[in-house]
Design a protein around this motif. Sequence first.
Motif, PDB file in Angstrom:
ATOM      1  N   VAL A 155       0.846  -1.200   0.000  1.00  0.00           N
ATOM      2  CA  VAL A 155       0.000   0.000   0.000  1.00  0.00           C
ATOM      3  C   VAL A 155       0.878   1.246   0.000  1.00  0.00           C
ATOM      4  O   VAL A 155       0.684   2.170  -0.806  1.00  0.00           O
ATOM      5  N   CYS A 156       1.847   1.292   0.883  1.00  0.00           N
ATOM      6  CA  CYS A 156       2.701   2.472   1.021  1.00  0.00           C
ATOM      7  C   CYS A 156       3.447   2.789  -0.270  1.00  0.00           C
ATOM      8  O   CYS A 156       3.660   3.959  -0.598  1.00  0.00           O
ATOM      9  N   SER A 201      -1.109  -1.741  13.149  1.00  0.00           N
ATOM     10  CA  SER A 201      -0.040  -1.761  14.152  1.00  0.00           C
ATOM     11  C   SER A 201       0.643  -0.400  14.183  1.00  0.00           C
ATOM     12  O   SER A 201       0.581   0.365  13.206  1.00  0.00           O
ATOM     13  N   PRO A 202       1.330  -0.048  15.284  1.00  0.00           N
ATOM     14  CA  PRO A 202       2.095   1.207  15.322  1.00  0.00           C
ATOM     15  C   PRO A 202       3.126   1.289  14.205  1.00  0.00           C
ATOM     16  O   PRO A 202       3.368   2.366  13.666  1.00  0.00           O
ATOM     17  N   ALA A 207       4.833   3.648   9.003  1.00  0.00           N
ATOM     18  CA  ALA A 207       5.166   3.449   7.594  1.00  0.00           C
ATOM     19  C   ALA A 207       4.292   4.322   6.697  1.00  0.00           C
ATOM     20  O   ALA A 207       4.763   4.876   5.698  1.00  0.00           O
ATOM     21  N   ALA A 208       3.003   4.450   7.044  1.00  0.00           N
ATOM     22  CA  ALA A 208       2.112   5.303   6.259  1.00  0.00           C
ATOM     23  C   ALA A 208       2.583   6.751   6.301  1.00  0.00           C
ATOM     24  O   ALA A 208       2.625   7.437   5.271  1.00  0.00           O
ATOM     25  N   ALA A 209       2.950   7.225   7.492  1.00  0.00           N
ATOM     26  CA  ALA A 209       3.437   8.604   7.616  1.00  0.00           C
ATOM     27  C   ALA A 209       4.728   8.797   6.837  1.00  0.00           C
ATOM     28  O   ALA A 209       4.919   9.824   6.163  1.00  0.00           O
ATOM     29  N   ALA A 213       1.574   9.809   3.807  1.00  0.00           N
ATOM     30  CA  ALA A 213       0.147   9.883   4.157  1.00  0.00           C
ATOM     31  C   ALA A 213      -0.046  10.773   5.378  1.00  0.00           C
ATOM     32  O   ALA A 213       0.799  10.823   6.270  1.00  0.00           O
ATOM     33  N   ARG A 214      -1.177  11.453   5.412  1.00  0.00           N
ATOM     34  CA  ARG A 214      -1.554  12.238   6.584  1.00  0.00           C
ATOM     35  C   ARG A 214      -2.410  11.365   7.484  1.00  0.00           C
ATOM     36  O   ARG A 214      -3.373  10.746   7.029  1.00  0.00           O
TER      37      ARG A 214
END
Length: 244
Positions: A155-156, A201-202, A207-209, A213-214
């Motif tokens: 996804v990332c 998960s944290p 990883a998204a940040a 990603a916001r």
Amino acid sequence: MPHRYFTTRIAGGRAELTGADAHHLADVMRARPGDTVILCDAEAVEYTGTVTAIEPGRVEFSVTEGCPSAAEPSVEVTLYAGYPKQGKLEEIVRHSVELGVRRVVPFFSRYCVAAPKKEEVKRERYNRIAAEAAKQCGRGILPEVALPLPDFAAVCRQLQDYDLALFFYECGGVPLRSLLPGGGAPPRRIALITGSEGGFSPEEAAAAAAAGARTVGLGPRILRCETAPLAVLAAVMTLTGNLE
């Protein structure tokens, strides 16, 4: 209201349907020459088609000049949905299409309860559900349901393709309206990321940040995995003026 069909075979004032749609129109709806339908191409352009000929497995039309579909949102939204269990993805697909999603991408993540199983076959069913919903609610395109991504890292890697990526986290984040304020032109391509029953998960949140990603919160209540995507889509469509 005329029935709605999707076809890429529109050119020179003529169009045709083949296969299952032709069977439905000719044999189920018992269409006759002179009947009219709405035809949509792959570019969200609508035409009024008048039946000119009916053959086994094929219906021909004359068509009017096309016009942009009024049902398509001004933003192109892809929903990344954590893979839920017990058929809940069908509900997510159906209602997200009604709300204006362009693409649904399921994914598996660390806390997913579901596991991959016959995903090619399932994808065919999900895309049939998307097509039925698109016809029912008057969409100008056929939204796509992709094969599921194998993990959250996949996804990332796709988030760079969007003008704005929003990661909805059960542990909170900034308010959605702070990222989509009224009065200005909204981002054109938006990714929305919601989790499965187990959430994120944290490490996945980090990883998204890191991928740009916001992180967004949805208030003090924890929404079910089939509720969150629809709440998010409705909020985004409202804030971008697409539910007016």
